[in-house]
Design a protein around this motif. Structure first.
Motif, short mmCIF file in Angstrom:
data_model
loop_
_atom_site.label_atom_id
_atom_site.label_comp_id
_atom_site.label_asym_id
_atom_site.label_seq_id
_atom_site.Cartn_x
_atom_site.Cartn_y
_atom_site.Cartn_z
N LYS A 32 0.83 -1.21 0.00
CA LYS A 32 0.00 0.00 0.00
C LYS A 32 0.86 1.26 0.00
O LYS A 32 0.53 2.25 -0.67
N ARG A 33 1.96 1.24 0.75
CA ARG A 33 2.85 2.41 0.75
C ARG A 33 3.50 2.60 -0.62
O ARG A 33 3.63 3.74 -1.10
N LEU A 34 3.90 1.51 -1.26
CA LEU A 34 4.48 1.61 -2.59
C LEU A 34 3.44 2.08 -3.61
O LEU A 34 3.75 2.90 -4.49
N ASP A 35 2.21 1.59 -3.50
CA ASP A 35 1.13 2.05 -4.40
C ASP A 35 0.90 3.55 -4.22
O ASP A 35 0.71 4.28 -5.20
N ALA A 36 0.88 4.01 -2.97
CA ALA A 36 0.66 5.44 -2.71
C ALA A 36 1.78 6.27 -3.30
O ALA A 36 1.54 7.38 -3.83
N TRP A 37 2.99 5.79 -3.25
CA TRP A 37 4.15 6.47 -3.82
C TRP A 37 4.02 6.59 -5.33
O TRP A 37 4.23 7.66 -5.91
N GLN A 38 3.65 5.48 -5.98
CA GLN A 38 3.49 5.51 -7.42
C GLN A 38 2.35 6.44 -7.83
O GLN A 38 2.44 7.14 -8.84
N ARG A 39 1.29 6.49 -7.03
CA ARG A 39 0.18 7.40 -7.31
C ARG A 39 0.64 8.85 -7.17
O ARG A 39 0.27 9.71 -7.97
N LEU A 40 1.45 9.14 -6.14
CA LEU A 40 2.02 10.48 -5.97
C LEU A 40 2.80 10.88 -7.21
O LEU A 40 2.66 12.02 -7.70
N ILE A 41 3.60 9.99 -7.75
CA ILE A 41 4.42 10.30 -8.92
C ILE A 41 3.53 10.58 -10.13
O ILE A 41 3.74 11.56 -10.86
N ARG A 42 2.52 9.75 -10.35
CA ARG A 42 1.62 9.96 -11.50
C ARG A 42 0.87 11.28 -11.38
O ARG A 42 0.77 12.05 -12.34
N GLU A 43 0.35 11.57 -10.18
CA GLU A 43 -0.49 12.74 -10.01
C GLU A 43 0.30 14.04 -9.93
O GLU A 43 -0.27 15.13 -10.10
N SER A 44 1.60 13.95 -9.69
CA SER A 44 2.44 15.15 -9.56
C SER A 44 3.20 15.49 -10.82
O SER A 44 3.86 16.54 -10.88
N ALA A 45 3.13 14.63 -11.81
CA ALA A 45 4.00 14.76 -12.98
C ALA A 45 3.91 16.11 -13.67
O ALA A 45 4.92 16.64 -14.14
N ASN A 46 2.71 16.68 -13.76
CA ASN A 46 2.51 17.91 -14.52
C ASN A 46 2.32 19.16 -13.65
O ASN A 46 1.91 20.20 -14.14
N LEU A 47 2.62 19.04 -12.37
CA LEU A 47 2.46 20.16 -11.47
C LEU A 47 3.63 21.13 -11.59
O LEU A 47 4.73 20.75 -12.02
#
Length: 211
Positions: A32-47
């Motif tokens: 779950k922690r690794l999934d949350a990390w990957q989600r952070l990366i995807r959602e932050s890419a264009n910020l």
């Protein structure tokens, strides 16, 4: 000369199959922690870049602080971001390294960041933070696990800067800034060992606490 670009993907970007393998080995909470990390990366890419700093700093500062001797049964161990998250713990080097590699994967240029060895004056002990330079002449911002706010180095009188490094270079530092180039970061043995483990996709959790 070594370039950190070569191992960004191995350090940070995990496939679903890889996370499932870690789930089998280390349990649901680690996955779950690794999934949350990957989600952070995807959602932050264009910020915008400063928003990336805030999100990454906030995400990793949720992880437990644990001394190396307690966590890894070693005096000094620099964990990969994957080891840090799977084991849900680490010390100041591990926080800084995880933030550094994640921001690199999000497109923040290596020359804008340094891992800075400092002395935390109030604690009277060695400490590591990540510093970010908007421009080469800028006062760097400090990403720290001790203080959640990202502040300019000149607003952190509690930190005495000693030296700083990134993927290629090593500097002496003064008042938070890079002051004198003294060689390459290959002079730092823990950094070299960390990069080698990342290159080999090596996760060593046998001596850590239970996640």
């Amino acid at each position: 000369m070594y370039s950190v670009l070569a191992d960004d993907s191995r350090a940070v970007k995990l496939s679903s199959a890889r996370i499932e393998e870690y789930r089998r080995l280390y349990g649901d909470q680690a996955a779950k922690r690794l999934d949350a990390w990957q989600r952070l990366i995807r959602e932050s890419a264009n910020l915008p870049e400063h928003e990336k700093l805030k999100r990454v700093n906030r995400f990793f500062n949720q992880v437990r602080f644990l001394d190396d001797i307690v966590h890894w049964k070693k005096k000094d161990y620099w964990a990969t971001p994957v080891e840090f998250l799977i084991s849900n713990g680490g010390d100041c080097e591990d926080f800084s390294i995880a933030k550094y590699y994640t921001l690199r994967a999000l497109g923040v240029a290596d020359e804008k960041m340094s891992l800075a060895y400092v002395k935390a004056l109030e604690l009277n002990q060695a400490h590591m933070v990540l510093t970010y330079y908007d421009t080469p002449q800028s006062m760097p911002l400090v990403l720290d696990n001790l203080i959640g706010d990202i502040r300019p180095a000149n607003e952190r009188p509690d930190l005495l800067h000693v030296y700083t490094f990134n993927g290629d270079s090593l500097w002496l530092s003064k008042r938070g800034r890079r002051a004198e180039l003294v060689g390459t970061s290959d002079r730092l043995a823990p950094w070299v060992k960390l990069r080698d483990r990342i290159q080999q996709n090596d996760v060593n959790l046998s001596q850590s606490q239970e996640p």
